[in-house]
Design an enzyme around this catalytic site. Sequence first.
Site, PDB file in Angstrom:
ATOM      1  N   HIS A   1       7.285   9.354 -11.023  1.00  9.22           N
ATOM      2  CA  HIS A   1       8.517   8.834 -11.604  1.00  9.22           C
ATOM      3  C   HIS A   1       8.298   8.377 -13.037  1.00  9.22           C
ATOM      4  CE1 HIS A   1       9.342   7.859  -7.172  1.00  9.22           C
ATOM      5  NE2 HIS A   1       9.477   9.122  -7.448  1.00  9.22           N
TER       6      HIS A   1
ATOM      7  N   CYS B   1      17.105  26.777 -14.793  1.00 10.59           N
ATOM      8  CA  CYS B   1      16.919  25.383 -15.220  1.00 10.59           C
ATOM      9  C   CYS B   1      15.536  24.802 -14.916  1.00 10.59           C
ATOM     10  CB  CYS B   1      18.002  24.486 -14.618  1.00 10.59           C
ATOM     11  SG  CYS B   1      17.927  24.363 -12.836  1.00 10.59           S
TER      12      CYS B   1
HETATM   13  C1  PEP Z   1      13.371  23.342 -10.143  1.00 10.29           C
HETATM   14  O1  PEP Z   1      12.904  23.320  -9.020  1.00 10.29           O
HETATM   15  O2  PEP Z   1      13.119  24.237 -10.983  1.00 10.29           O
HETATM   16  C2  PEP Z   1      14.306  22.301 -10.590  1.00 10.29           C
HETATM   17  C3  PEP Z   1      14.930  22.384 -11.748  1.00 10.29           C
HETATM   18  O3  PEP Z   1      14.447  21.215  -9.807  1.00 10.29           O
HETATM   19  P1  PEP Z   1      13.350  20.038  -9.701  1.00 10.29           P
HETATM   20  O4  PEP Z   1      12.316  20.299 -10.768  1.00 10.29           O
HETATM   21  O5  PEP Z   1      14.092  18.786  -9.905  1.00 10.29           O
HETATM   22  O6  PEP Z   1      12.820  20.223  -8.325  1.00 10.29           O
END
Ligand code: PEP
Length: 745
Positions: free
Chosen positions: A363, A676
């Site tokens: 975190h 993303c």
């Molecule tokens: C991912 O898994 O690429 C994502 C954007 O979500 P997180 O990194 O929050 O798991």
Amino acid sequence: MVENTESESRKLLGRLREAMAGDDAGQARLDKITQLIADSMGTEVCSIYLFRDEETLELCATEGLNRESVHQTRMRVGEGLVGRVARTGKVINTPDAPSARGFRYMPETGEERFSSFLGIPIQRLGEMMGVLVVQSKETREYSSDAVYALEVVAMVIAEMTELGAFVGEGSAMSPLHQQSVILKGITAQEGAAEGNIWLHEPRVVVTNPIADDPHRELERLQEAVDELRVGVDKMLQVSGADKEQAQVLETYRMFANSKGWMRRMEEDIARGLSAEAAVEKEQSLARGRMAQVQDAYLRERLSDLDDLSNRLLRILTGQGKDTGAELPENPILVARNIGPAELLEYGRKLKGIVLEEGSVGSHAAIVARALAIPLVVRAARITTEGLNGDHVLVDGDQGVVHLRPDDPVVSAFRDKIAMQAQAQERYASIRDKPAITSDGQRINLVMNAGLMADLPSLDNSGAEGVGLFRTELQFLVRNKMPKRSELVALYQRVLEAAHGKRVVFRTLDIGSDKVLPYMKPQDEPNPALGWRAIRVGLDKPGVMRMQLQALIRAANGGPLTVMFPFVAQFEEYRLAREEVNKTIEREKRLGHILPSSLEVGAMLETPSLGFAPLKFFEEVDFLSIGGNDLKQFFFAADRENERVRKRYDTLNVSFLSFIERIVERCDISGTPLSFCGEDAGRPIEAVCLAAMGIRTLSMRPASIGPVKSLLMRVDLGELRKIISDARHRGDQTVRPAVMQYLRGL
Ligand code: PEP
Ligand code: MG
């Protein structure tokens, strides 16, 4: 027997203290200590080996071995019996050293004449500093009481070493905390920073390890423990309703009342240690154990004990958090670990952060990223090596920390910072321009966010919106579940800051690496593949419903975009969408204004969803590839595991083929698609994703400039051909071919 040893070790410690109080300094002081230990223990030899550098031990003083070998005899950690004690941190006690495993004969010391060997690690708070050895001709195994007495002495030597007691005449030791040191850690947030150390937990220094009045010391310990108990009880009363926090405090109380803990410290005091040295000895032991236990629960408890010992030491020494010291100029925060809430309190005041523990997915790392503060984690020894105010360079790109750096390093580092500043100026100049490639393709660059601290970036990064708002971060940085009204206010602030730009709110993505501090952790053998994200949301829909309500209310009649994480099959999306519809109906009945438009999307994070029926692609309003998770499941390589994390390239042909397949299916169904994961923010990966047909990339705000700058220079058609040729050639990754093209731009 114990009585006997108690007085033995007290006598020994008493003599040690006299030796320390004398006029001797440096080498003479160290020599005197070896003499008096040999004398008190009735052995022919006593030697002290201290670390010369991380890998090498040096004989620094001896009684009984050849004097000429002092400062000449060196050995590597792990080499010989002494090296083994240093490597394992464990005592070696053998009556017949020459035939013991790993014995190494060092002719210059003349030690072959000695049969028995007792090696004791000299360590302070879990950090190895050297080895104390006694040897004798007689074949004897040292009694457990003798071992204990020497352990106590070794601890005192460690304290004295830390205090610089052996520095000076005869150059026994160079002073600690003055040399420049390079510490290698792991990058958790890129960037370079220069500044001065601010220790989050000021170091407590025990200046009086030996005491001659055990009764007084016992009283002091008792008084301090009473004060500690009262403090913990008070915290328990104050925390009142907060059940989870109360549990942690209960654990504290359990330790504070633990008979075993107290008894061991009382025994140490009876043997001649001061109250604070006894506490520190317990703390050292706990840290040693902590380094060895794998079990997460047990580690937590040991870390509670560590924290409790710190509190007790602060009470006993009067040194503590409120030392009145001021945050230095350009503060670089140094800590063993830090929670997200504490880090947020420091906020943007910090120039850099170095943690001894921590992880890339912690975190604290999430917060550091939101604040764009360079962060290096797992920088071993930083809290023991660094002092408040020390000059330090944090190289977040390489994961390296230069402590008290030499001039040439400083000037090279400043050049690097200047180059980065120049690049930033370049990025600022294109901030308000659209990302259009040289062959006229328009790429939409949006940002990832999750904390209030991210919001200013909406304006100053040039982001065209928020492609991923990780709502769980707000849940993670608190110590209790936020209320619906708080969430409404929060989401409203996000939408206001966006000034009409699209914000994609991802519903709670908890489980796996994101464990809420106030929720009972699931005991799962494989949490990344376990009960997480939408699986939790569908099974226990209470929180999801509350969150959906808050989002609808925050939209306040404007457009709303919601995305569900970790959807692995069509049915999960359908059920989630039903929840949205039901919530809309409920809100309508309650008289709340409904969003003017509503988009409900899904994250594609498991390979299975890439193979979902075309009907799914038609029904979903949009898709976003969560590359971090998708890659870990595609290659079966844990994203948190340093050993395998970087083993498989994002530009691996198999992964790109999979991306291509997803793009094709979205094209057929007309489904808007974005990417993303972290790779969207890496310029080379980003241009390749664009070449594969992805038109929206969502990334950390700081990556928008570098990605846009490269996108504006590439020809996606040409790049696509280069990638395609590399795949046909059978290359494993298209990276070399792409790099060659980029170098030629
Ligand atoms: C991912 O898994 O690429 C994502 C954007 O979500 P997180 O990194 O929050 O798991
Ligand atoms: Mg994910």
